[in-house]
Write an enzyme that holds these catalytic residues in place. Structure first.
Site, PDB file in Angstrom:
ATOM      1  N   CYS A  95      55.032  72.726  76.258  1.00  0.00           N
ATOM      2  CA  CYS A  95      55.475  72.625  74.869  1.00  0.00           C
ATOM      3  C   CYS A  95      55.093  71.231  74.377  1.00  0.00           C
ATOM      4  O   CYS A  95      54.140  70.631  74.879  1.00  0.00           O
ATOM      5  CB  CYS A  95      56.962  72.922  74.725  1.00  0.00           C
ATOM      6  SG  CYS A  95      58.060  71.797  75.632  1.00  0.00           S
ATOM      7  N   TRP A  96      55.801  70.691  73.422  1.00  0.00           N
ATOM      8  CA  TRP A  96      55.420  69.397  72.855  1.00  0.00           C
ATOM      9  C   TRP A  96      55.591  68.251  73.853  1.00  0.00           C
ATOM     10  O   TRP A  96      54.705  67.446  74.059  1.00  0.00           O
ATOM     11  CB  TRP A  96      56.237  69.136  71.599  1.00  0.00           C
ATOM     12  CG  TRP A  96      55.941  67.815  70.955  1.00  0.00           C
ATOM     13  CD1 TRP A  96      56.699  66.679  70.966  1.00  0.00           C
ATOM     14  CD2 TRP A  96      54.768  67.482  70.196  1.00  0.00           C
ATOM     15  NE1 TRP A  96      56.086  65.669  70.273  1.00  0.00           N
ATOM     16  CE2 TRP A  96      54.890  66.126  69.785  1.00  0.00           C
ATOM     17  CE3 TRP A  96      53.620  68.192  69.833  1.00  0.00           C
ATOM     18  CZ2 TRP A  96      53.913  65.482  69.026  1.00  0.00           C
ATOM     19  CZ3 TRP A  96      52.651  67.540  69.071  1.00  0.00           C
ATOM     20  CH2 TRP A  96      52.805  66.209  68.685  1.00  0.00           C
TER      21      TRP A  96
END
Length: 345
Positions: A95-96
């Protein structure tokens, strides 16, 4: 254990079958690790909703709502895109920041029985490697520029070079733009970060001992800016200027820009933008040629009046040679590619 990204070259060597990006669709569209598939655990609207609750209301409530949404979306992925995966499948998830979104989804995958893991630091750790390669390190191979005026089939020559076994980076294909006022290819260019990921992947695959052929470009291709590692190397590179008869150049452009010729409204709008360079009278004269269907005359006038003068004002510091081609046929470009490879090997 989370997988650590130490280099872009090491990305392909990681022992995983597939890379999964669980960020929202808009995050994935802007940029992602090459080859990753998009399985968002929160949609753009859901991510915005959870974020607003987290900041403005209650962090615990935001996490509870977020967990429910992640579980619901994970179920849809398990029953949909991942339904055919076998028990030995091994995915790598990010994810980020390598935090809750990827961690939550990975736990679910692990409970199914898959040997799933996350990327330490998430997308940001990958992005740092791209930034280092493009903004801090030197370009990894010797560049040979394919230069020349508009319509000298430089992009086609790159394709012939690639077919003959040369290393090639096609910047216009990566940027979805032909590098001119008329140049958009398709509906839109990629985001700057997406372009940089594609470029970094191509650079990683280069053999430093061999030259790489690149078409000469200005620092910007449409709205894409060439990063410093490449721009600096191109500025000081050897170049071969392709020269060809005007009739061959006009014929090449008419063939390459068939999509634009077939869209009169788009062509007229682009010609109208030339007012800023040549004034209303000249732009209107070119628009009249397009409206009458005299495209050959239009192209020749644009080359002589707009493009060639702009080309002569461009300056480079590297050494340059000129190849005068009799035409731009398949046979001629094939022979030229072979000649260039032999010259720079």
């Amino acid at each position: 254990m989370p997988a650590t990204l130490d280099s872009l070259t090491g990305l392909a060597a990681l022992p995983f079958d597939q890379i999964i990006d669980v960020r929202s669709p808009s995050e994935f569209a802007e940029d992602h690790i090459p080859g990753a598939i998009s399985l968002p655990v929160l949609s753009d609207a859901e991510r915005a909703r959870v974020g607003t609750i987290y900041v403005q209301e209650d962090r615990f409530l935001a996490r509870k709502i977020g967990a429910a949404l992640v579980a619901r979306n994970a179920a849809a992925h398990l029953e949909g895109p991942l339904a055919d995966r076998s028990g030995g499948w091994r995915p790598l998830v990010y994810c980020w920041r390598g935090g809750q979104r990827s961690g939550s989804f990975t736990v679910i995958l692990q409970q199914v029985g898959w040997r799933a893991d996350v990327i330490a630091g998430g997308y940001r750790s990958y992005r740092r490697l791209v930034v280092h390669a493009l903004y801090e390190a030197a370009f990894p191979a010797r560049i040979v520029l394919i230069d020349g005026g508009t319509g000298t089939a430089k992009t086609r020559l790159l394709a012939h070079l690639a077919e003959a076994g040369a290393q090639v980076i096609d910047l216009e294909a990566m940027a979805a733009h032909r590098g001119s006022l008329f140049g958009l290819v398709g509906h839109a260019q990629p985001a700057q970060k997406g372009f940089e990921s594609t470029l970094a992947a191509a650079m990683t695959a280069l053999d430093p001992a061999r030259p790489v052929f690149v078409e000469a470009e200005s620092p910007r291709i449409g709205r894409i800016t060439l990063p410093p590692a490449l721009a600096t190397a191109m500025r000081h590179a050897q170049s071969t200027r392709i020269d060809a008869p005007m009739a061959a150049r006009v014929g090449h452009i008419l063939a390459e820009y068939e999509d634009l010729i077939a869209d009169p409204d788009r062509l007229d709008a682009i010609l109208s933008r030339l007012v800023r360079y040549h004034g209303h009278a000249q732009a209107d004269a070119w628009r009249a040629l397009a409206a009458s269907g005299d495209f050959a005359r239009l192209v020749e006038e644009l080359i002589r009046t707009h493009y060639d003068p702009r080309y002569t004002r461009m300056s480079r510091t590297g050494t340059a040679t000129t190849l005068a081609l009799p035409d731009l046929s398949h046979v001629t470009l094939t022979a030229t590619a072979r000649r260039l490879i032999d010259r720079h090997s």
